[in-house]
Design a protein around this motif. Structure first.
Motif, short mmCIF file in Angstrom:
data_model
loop_
_atom_site.label_atom_id
_atom_site.label_comp_id
_atom_site.label_asym_id
_atom_site.label_seq_id
_atom_site.Cartn_x
_atom_site.Cartn_y
_atom_site.Cartn_z
N GLU A 229 0.82 -1.21 0.00
CA GLU A 229 0.00 0.00 0.00
C GLU A 229 0.86 1.26 0.00
O GLU A 229 0.42 2.32 -0.48
N THR A 230 2.08 1.17 0.51
CA THR A 230 2.97 2.32 0.43
C THR A 230 3.36 2.59 -1.02
O THR A 230 3.44 3.75 -1.45
N LEU A 231 3.58 1.53 -1.79
CA LEU A 231 3.83 1.69 -3.22
C LEU A 231 2.67 2.41 -3.90
O LEU A 231 2.88 3.33 -4.70
N GLU A 232 1.46 1.98 -3.59
CA GLU A 232 0.27 2.61 -4.18
C GLU A 232 0.19 4.08 -3.76
O GLU A 232 -0.12 4.95 -4.58
N TYR A 233 0.48 4.33 -2.50
CA TYR A 233 0.42 5.70 -1.99
C TYR A 233 1.45 6.59 -2.69
O TYR A 233 1.14 7.73 -3.09
N ILE A 234 2.66 6.09 -2.85
CA ILE A 234 3.71 6.85 -3.53
C ILE A 234 3.29 7.19 -4.96
O ILE A 234 3.48 8.31 -5.43
N SER A 235 2.71 6.23 -5.65
CA SER A 235 2.26 6.45 -7.03
C SER A 235 1.15 7.49 -7.08
O SER A 235 1.15 8.38 -7.94
N GLU A 236 0.20 7.40 -6.15
CA GLU A 236 -0.91 8.36 -6.13
C GLU A 236 -0.42 9.76 -5.80
O GLU A 236 -0.89 10.75 -6.37
N ARG A 237 0.54 9.84 -4.88
CA ARG A 237 1.06 11.16 -4.52
C ARG A 237 1.82 11.79 -5.69
O ARG A 237 1.71 12.98 -5.95
N ALA A 238 2.56 10.95 -6.43
CA ALA A 238 3.26 11.45 -7.62
C ALA A 238 2.25 11.93 -8.67
O ALA A 238 2.47 12.95 -9.32
N ASP A 239 1.15 11.20 -8.83
CA ASP A 239 0.11 11.64 -9.77
C ASP A 239 -0.40 13.03 -9.40
O ASP A 239 -0.68 13.86 -10.27
N HIS A 240 -0.50 13.26 -8.10
CA HIS A 240 -1.03 14.55 -7.64
C HIS A 240 -0.04 15.68 -7.92
O HIS A 240 -0.42 16.71 -8.50
N TYR A 241 1.24 15.51 -7.54
CA TYR A 241 2.15 16.65 -7.70
C TYR A 241 2.63 16.84 -9.14
O TYR A 241 3.17 17.90 -9.47
N THR A 242 2.44 15.85 -10.00
CA THR A 242 2.77 16.07 -11.41
C THR A 242 1.57 16.60 -12.20
O THR A 242 1.71 17.01 -13.34
N ALA A 243 0.39 16.60 -11.58
CA ALA A 243 -0.81 17.12 -12.25
C ALA A 243 -0.95 18.62 -12.06
O ALA A 243 -1.58 19.30 -12.86
N GLU A 244 -0.36 19.14 -10.99
CA GLU A 244 -0.51 20.55 -10.68
C GLU A 244 0.85 21.19 -10.48
O GLU A 244 1.65 20.75 -9.67
N ASP A 245 1.11 22.25 -11.26
CA ASP A 245 2.34 23.02 -11.13
C ASP A 245 2.04 24.19 -10.19
O ASP A 245 1.42 25.17 -10.58
N GLU A 246 2.49 24.09 -8.94
CA GLU A 246 2.16 25.11 -7.95
C GLU A 246 2.79 26.45 -8.28
O GLU A 246 2.35 27.50 -7.80
N ALA A 247 3.83 26.45 -9.11
CA ALA A 247 4.48 27.70 -9.48
C ALA A 247 3.65 28.47 -10.51
O ALA A 247 3.92 29.62 -10.80
N ALA A 248 2.65 27.80 -11.09
CA ALA A 248 1.81 28.44 -12.10
C ALA A 248 0.34 28.16 -11.79
O ALA A 248 -0.30 27.37 -12.45
N PRO A 249 -0.23 28.82 -10.75
CA PRO A 249 -1.60 28.53 -10.31
C PRO A 249 -2.67 28.85 -11.34
O PRO A 249 -3.77 28.34 -11.26
N ALA A 250 -2.35 29.68 -12.32
CA ALA A 250 -3.38 30.06 -13.30
C ALA A 250 -3.26 29.25 -14.58
O ALA A 250 -3.60 29.70 -15.66
N ARG A 251 -2.81 28.02 -14.46
CA ARG A 251 -2.63 27.17 -15.64
C ARG A 251 -3.96 26.93 -16.35
O ARG A 251 -5.02 26.99 -15.76
#
Length: 211
Positions: free
Chosen positions: A53-75
């Motif tokens: 489940e840690t593997l699954e969690y790591i993958s899901e967390r990566a999906d989240h931070y690669t989906a949103e670029d926090e440096a560009a909130p108005a994407r």
């Protein structure tokens, strides 16, 4: 997912990143998560369950931070993005100098290294890797509609493997993150033939020739 369960998985990611898979001890994990060892076993049954489940969690967390670029909130909204831009974002945001990405990437690398010696990890790791490669291949198909499914799958394998390799060199201090990102961007350009349909591909569906 409950907050308690998520907290345990966050703690497991930190412990694995810090001590490796072999250093994951239930007592330390319980202390890191601020729970009892009994509660960990209640939620995950055994050590194999925690790793899975840690593997699954790591993958899901990566999906989240690669989906949103926090440096560009108005994407531009995801559905309206240029396919090439979306592909570049998903891959390049794997190389961010933030605590979350460092922790996630280090733990992923530790789990992959341990799978060499722990067969029980291999199936779960292969499944998560296949999902990642499949997602990147789909992005490649949108960015390069003239390519074939075989070529996109091969390119996705190369690019995701490159992300892992560059992450290791960056995290271990052998390569500045800015240089790692430049190298990855160059590889994406090579795979897509600099935007020319079919450019850069040989008969075997290859793209990146190292030049």
């Amino acid at each position: 997912m409950s907050d308690r369960r998520r907290g345990i998985l966050e703690a497991a990611t930190r412990v694995i990143a810090r001590r490796g898979v072999r250093g994951l001890r239930m007592g330390e994990l319980a202390a890191e998560a601020g729970v009892s060892t009994a509660l960990i076993y209640y939620h995950f049954t055994d050590r194999a369950g925690i790793l899975r489940e840690t593997l699954e969690y790591i993958s899901e967390r990566a999906d989240h931070y690669t989906a949103e670029d926090e440096a560009a909130p108005a994407r531009t909204p995801p559905g309206d993005r240029d396919p090439r831009t979306e592909l570049e974002q998903v891959l390049l945001l794997e190389l961010q100098d933030t605590t979350e990405v460092r922790e996630n990437s280090t733990a992923w690398g530790e789990l992959r290294a341990s799978a060499v010696f722990e067969p029980d990890l291999r199936e779960d790791l292969a499944r998560n890797t296949h999902s990642w490669v499949h997602d990147v291949a789909e992005l490649l198909a949108h960015a390069d509609p003239f390519g074939t499914a075989t070529a996109h799958a091969a390119a996705a394998e190369r690019l995701t493997a490159l992300v892992e390799g560059l992450s290791v060199r960056w995290l271990s201090g052998s390569l500045p993150v800015e240089q790692a990102r430049r190298l990855l961007h160059g590889a994406i350009e090579a795979e897509l033939g600099n935007g020319r349909p079919g450019a850069g591909r040989g008969p075997g569906g290859g793209g990146f020739d190292g030049s």
